[in-house]
Design a protein around this motif. Sequence first.
Motif, PDB file in Angstrom:
ATOM      1  N   ARG A   1     -14.842  -6.112 -10.611  1.00 53.68           N
ATOM      2  CA  ARG A   1     -16.072  -6.268 -11.385  1.00 53.68           C
ATOM      3  C   ARG A   1     -16.212  -5.102 -12.352  1.00 53.68           C
ATOM      4  NH1 ARG A   1     -19.901  -7.238  -6.265  1.00 53.68           N
ATOM      5  NH2 ARG A   1     -18.574  -5.506  -5.634  1.00 53.68           N
ATOM      6  N   ALA A   2     -17.357  -5.022 -12.986  1.00 58.51           N
ATOM      7  CA  ALA A   2     -17.583  -3.962 -13.979  1.00 58.51           C
ATOM      8  C   ALA A   2     -17.280  -2.588 -13.372  1.00 58.51           C
ATOM      9  CB  ALA A   2     -19.023  -4.009 -14.476  1.00 58.51           C
ATOM     10  N   GLY A   3     -16.481  -1.796 -14.042  1.00 60.85           N
ATOM     11  CA  GLY A   3     -16.174  -0.447 -13.585  1.00 60.85           C
ATOM     12  C   GLY A   3     -15.064  -0.388 -12.559  1.00 60.85           C
ATOM     13  N   GLU A   4     -14.570  -1.557 -12.122  1.00 61.83           N
ATOM     14  CA  GLU A   4     -13.566  -1.565 -11.062  1.00 61.83           C
ATOM     15  C   GLU A   4     -12.157  -1.799 -11.613  1.00 61.83           C
ATOM     16  OE1 GLU A   4     -16.097  -2.921  -7.132  1.00 61.83           O
ATOM     17  OE2 GLU A   4     -15.030  -4.489  -8.245  1.00 61.83           O
ATOM     18  N   LEU A   5     -11.199  -1.495 -10.738  1.00 65.80           N
ATOM     19  CA  LEU A   5      -9.787  -1.688 -11.062  1.00 65.80           C
ATOM     20  C   LEU A   5      -9.154  -2.582 -10.006  1.00 65.80           C
ATOM     21  CD1 LEU A   5      -8.841   2.112 -11.399  1.00 65.80           C
ATOM     22  CD2 LEU A   5      -9.645   0.608 -13.255  1.00 65.80           C
ATOM     23  N   LEU A   6      -8.224  -3.439 -10.451  1.00 65.99           N
ATOM     24  CA  LEU A   6      -7.331  -4.109  -9.498  1.00 65.99           C
ATOM     25  C   LEU A   6      -6.000  -3.371  -9.554  1.00 65.99           C
ATOM     26  CD1 LEU A   6      -6.445  -6.363  -7.534  1.00 65.99           C
ATOM     27  CD2 LEU A   6      -5.864  -7.752  -9.561  1.00 65.99           C
ATOM     28  N   CYS A   7      -5.538  -2.921  -8.403  1.00 67.49           N
ATOM     29  CA  CYS A   7      -4.327  -2.091  -8.354  1.00 67.49           C
ATOM     30  C   CYS A   7      -3.287  -2.713  -7.431  1.00 67.49           C
ATOM     31  CB  CYS A   7      -4.658  -0.701  -7.819  1.00 67.49           C
ATOM     32  SG  CYS A   7      -5.860   0.196  -8.808  1.00 67.49           S
ATOM     33  N   ARG A   8      -2.038  -2.570  -7.808  1.00 65.60           N
ATOM     34  CA  ARG A   8      -0.916  -2.937  -6.940  1.00 65.60           C
ATOM     35  C   ARG A   8      -0.476  -1.664  -6.218  1.00 65.60           C
ATOM     36  NH1 ARG A   8       4.786  -3.321  -7.719  1.00 65.60           N
ATOM     37  NH2 ARG A   8       4.512  -2.450  -9.802  1.00 65.60           N
ATOM     38  N   ASN A   9      -0.549  -1.691  -4.893  1.00 67.58           N
ATOM     39  CA  ASN A   9      -0.185  -0.497  -4.126  1.00 67.58           C
ATOM     40  C   ASN A   9       1.335  -0.364  -4.051  1.00 67.58           C
ATOM     41  OD1 ASN A   9      -2.891   0.032  -3.675  1.00 67.58           O
ATOM     42  ND2 ASN A   9      -2.941  -1.102  -1.725  1.00 67.58           N
ATOM     43  N   ILE A  10       1.827   0.826  -4.363  1.00 71.17           N
ATOM     44  CA  ILE A  10       3.273   1.058  -4.391  1.00 71.17           C
ATOM     45  C   ILE A  10       3.719   1.865  -3.178  1.00 71.17           C
ATOM     46  CG2 ILE A  10       5.166   2.070  -5.724  1.00 71.17           C
ATOM     47  CD1 ILE A  10       3.242   1.745  -8.211  1.00 71.17           C
ATOM     48  N   LEU A  11       3.070   2.998  -2.945  1.00 69.42           N
ATOM     49  CA  LEU A  11       3.432   3.883  -1.837  1.00 69.42           C
ATOM     50  C   LEU A  11       2.178   4.208  -1.032  1.00 69.42           C
ATOM     51  CD1 LEU A  11       5.768   6.326  -3.781  1.00 69.42           C
ATOM     52  CD2 LEU A  11       6.504   4.952  -1.814  1.00 69.42           C
ATOM     53  N   LEU A  12       2.320   4.219   0.283  1.00 71.97           N
ATOM     54  CA  LEU A  12       1.198   4.490   1.190  1.00 71.97           C
ATOM     55  C   LEU A  12       1.457   5.798   1.926  1.00 71.97           C
ATOM     56  CD1 LEU A  12      -1.321   3.667   2.966  1.00 71.97           C
ATOM     57  CD2 LEU A  12       0.307   2.381   4.408  1.00 71.97           C
ATOM     58  N   SER A  13       0.465   6.647   1.955  1.00 72.44           N
ATOM     59  CA  SER A  13       0.550   7.915   2.691  1.00 72.44           C
ATOM     60  C   SER A  13       0.150   7.679   4.149  1.00 72.44           C
ATOM     61  CB  SER A  13      -0.408   8.915   2.044  1.00 72.44           C
ATOM     62  OG  SER A  13      -0.505  10.087   2.815  1.00 72.44           O
TER      63      SER A  13
ATOM     64  N   ASN B   1       8.459  12.579  13.001  1.00 71.62           N
ATOM     65  CA  ASN B   1       8.834  12.756  11.591  1.00 71.62           C
ATOM     66  C   ASN B   1       9.186  14.197  11.247  1.00 71.62           C
ATOM     67  OD1 ASN B   1       5.995  13.390  11.966  1.00 71.62           O
ATOM     68  ND2 ASN B   1       6.019  13.787   9.760  1.00 71.62           N
ATOM     69  N   ILE B   2       9.944  14.315  10.189  1.00 77.85           N
ATOM     70  CA  ILE B   2      10.160  15.622   9.551  1.00 77.85           C
ATOM     71  C   ILE B   2       9.640  15.482   8.129  1.00 77.85           C
ATOM     72  CG2 ILE B   2      11.951  17.053   8.502  1.00 77.85           C
ATOM     73  CD1 ILE B   2      13.414  17.170  11.016  1.00 77.85           C
ATOM     74  N   GLY B   3       8.718  16.331   7.750  1.00 78.87           N
ATOM     75  CA  GLY B   3       8.142  16.241   6.413  1.00 78.87           C
ATOM     76  C   GLY B   3       7.134  15.115   6.309  1.00 78.87           C
ATOM     77  N   LYS B   4       6.862  14.701   5.091  1.00 80.12           N
ATOM     78  CA  LYS B   4       5.819  13.726   4.811  1.00 80.12           C
ATOM     79  C   LYS B   4       6.301  12.309   5.134  1.00 80.12           C
ATOM     80  CE  LYS B   4       2.064  12.016   3.087  1.00 80.12           C
ATOM     81  NZ  LYS B   4       0.720  12.367   3.580  1.00 80.12           N
ATOM     82  N   GLN B   5       5.462  11.543   5.822  1.00 75.33           N
ATOM     83  CA  GLN B   5       5.784  10.150   6.157  1.00 75.33           C
ATOM     84  C   GLN B   5       5.114   9.222   5.152  1.00 75.33           C
ATOM     85  OE1 GLN B   5       7.781   8.920   8.939  1.00 75.33           O
ATOM     86  NE2 GLN B   5       7.677   7.276   7.416  1.00 75.33           N
ATOM     87  N   LEU B   6       5.933   8.417   4.480  1.00 77.38           N
ATOM     88  CA  LEU B   6       5.424   7.467   3.495  1.00 77.38           C
ATOM     89  C   LEU B   6       5.874   6.061   3.846  1.00 77.38           C
ATOM     90  CD1 LEU B   6       6.387   9.445   0.242  1.00 77.38           C
ATOM     91  CD2 LEU B   6       4.163   9.396   1.390  1.00 77.38           C
ATOM     92  N   VAL B   7       5.140   5.080   3.348  1.00 79.80           N
ATOM     93  CA  VAL B   7       5.553   3.679   3.465  1.00 79.80           C
ATOM     94  C   VAL B   7       5.644   3.117   2.048  1.00 79.80           C
ATOM     95  CG1 VAL B   7       4.874   1.370   4.250  1.00 79.80           C
ATOM     96  CG2 VAL B   7       4.519   3.354   5.747  1.00 79.80           C
ATOM     97  N   ARG B   8       6.787   2.501   1.757  1.00 79.83           N
ATOM     98  CA  ARG B   8       6.909   1.863   0.448  1.00 79.83           C
ATOM     99  C   ARG B   8       6.415   0.422   0.555  1.00 79.83           C
ATOM    100  NH1 ARG B   8       8.692   2.666  -4.426  1.00 79.83           N
ATOM    101  NH2 ARG B   8       9.812   4.616  -3.997  1.00 79.83           N
TER     102      ARG B   8
END
Lengths: 337, 337
Positions: free
Chosen positions: B34-46, B324-331
């Motif tokens: 809606r007004a002021g909003e964005l539709l986003c495609r999520n690429i990487l998840l923290s 884990n070692i280091g940062k764990q991400l999900v693609r």
Amino acid sequence: MVPTQTRILFARTPEGQLRPDDFAPETGLVGDPRAGELLCRNILLSIDPAARAWIQSRTYREQVLPGQVMPGFTLSEVIRSHDPRHPVGTIVLIDGGWQEYAVVPGSTARPITVRAPLTHHLSTLGLTGVTAWVGLHEVGRPRSGETMVVSAAAGATGNVAGQLGRAVGMRVVGIAGSDDKCTWLVNELGFDGAVNHRSPELRRELKALCPDGVDLYFDNVGGPLLDQLLTLLNARGRVVCCGAVSQYDTDSPAPGPRFVPGLVVTKRLRLEGFIVTDHEDTWARAEQEMAELIADGRLRVAEQVVDGLAGAPSALVGLLAGNNIGKQLVRIAPDPG
Amino acid sequence: MVPTQTRILFARTPEGQLRPDDFAPETGLVGDPRAGELLCRNILLSIDPAARAWIQSRTYREQVLPGQVMPGFTLSEVIRSHDPRHPVGTIVLIDGGWQEYAVVPGSTARPITVRAPLTHHLSTLGLTGVTAWVGLHEVGRPRSGETMVVSAAAGATGNVAGQLGRAVGMRVVGIAGSDDKCTWLVNELGFDGAVNHRSPELRRELKALCPDGVDLYFDNVGGPLLDQLLTLLNARGRVVCCGAVSQYDTDSPAPGPRFVPGLVVTKRLRLEGFIVTDHEDTWARAEQEMAELIADGRLRVAEQVVDGLAGAPSALVGLLAGNNIGKQLVRIAPDPG
């Protein structure tokens, strides 16, 4: 020259609560001051809860061991001097101990410019009051309109911390050990509210007295109360860790605050300890400011004086049991004429 | 326009440790901005340990309740925009959640100037790394020559905090959950030492590795280790309270640190929590400084990427178990072409 004197030794490590007969008087020689030293006649002795910690373990000072003269801050008169900075007749603050006379290095003596009854220089205008000032201003960084809770609020440091908080425009709520003390805090010292820490409704009462939450907790006691306050603190709240008297007079301290560090992280809290002797540079400013507040009637001096060195052990035991209101002092000798 | 998407719900409150089947995938509609909003495609998840706290109780955000889409920071591509600040094609950091598409207010999106592999902007150059930078510099105030101990040192924030400490000339000792992690910290990241927190000789090993005591403890775990470190801290030591992961994945947290506030007072310690989102003003400086350290080879980026949104629950459970070692991400989706 006085050849002998009465002094009080720390005699034995208490099991559990401290008792008067954990101390023992003896007659000893008065020492001879050497180069750089002073011989002082002790006039007033400060009774401090930290003394309980000093005999329990190593703190910011070496542990006091059985057989040693019990240490303690005194206001004393220099009667022989080998340090030109402190001529005979000067009133000095020293670690004079529980004894009639003390020999100390001149470098450890702080000369007092007497501008009030001598007792004030060992209570509100002395280490105790300066402790409250430093804790509030240097560690707590108060802002007008914030809410402060003070524990052991009727005690020597707490009553000053609360009054100083009022003076900068904070809402101040005290926690004390009896209904009488609570009434005194509100009616005599102008606290906005006070609660008895023995109340079964403590948490509800505190919440009611702090409708905007708590921004600053001036903590003199530690223990389970700290946990309670952590849950009441607002985001970015501060805890001035001034003392942990609830943990001193026991050989089985309570468990630690279970909301550390969980709530410290989620609420971005700051817990910070301090020792007033680290802040020598602000001493003069603190004393000046408090003297003006006293003169304006905005800061009341609260102190109790026991007469005679022999009363020191009972005074300390009573202090730890919460019997005192304001600063507890022992008069060892009359004021100099 | 994509009408449906896969998303993962937080399904039930765990009893004790979190398990993958405390989450459940479902197919849902993609919302309409809606007004002021964005539709986003999520690429990487923290994947962040704090997620365990979010589902347990109210923290700095509202508690996540069963049936809600699991929240989490994502790097996402704007594919429809009703906010001129974020045109289509912009890469933004948002609370996109465990789903393929998210509708968010433009005001909550932070545009990313991509200058490194996209994953770096969610690990060392992202919230996690900036958390380490803010904790070390703004809260810890390090000085060259001091000694820092970091817990969860092989984790996403810990490894960065330790490397940043080395970069300012501190002696840095890590505490990690396995001998392999310890070897990695010393050999690959240049830590001065590392100890396995499961070692029965932990305290002795820490003392040996910190011959001048500990000035700063960067605490990611809380729990009994905090007590140990309080006893090792030097006077005026600081504890950066960054996380309490030892307390997250349980419904029966350990007792609190029994040396709080006793040692906090006697050693004049400071324990301070923080949330990186309170420090937006320093974000750009932190990112710039870390990008330069990476370019100079003085800061290694440590990250692990799981492929596919379906792997998110196991990734979080594994993170909490210390895998884990280091940062764990999900693609969730490939980088934009």
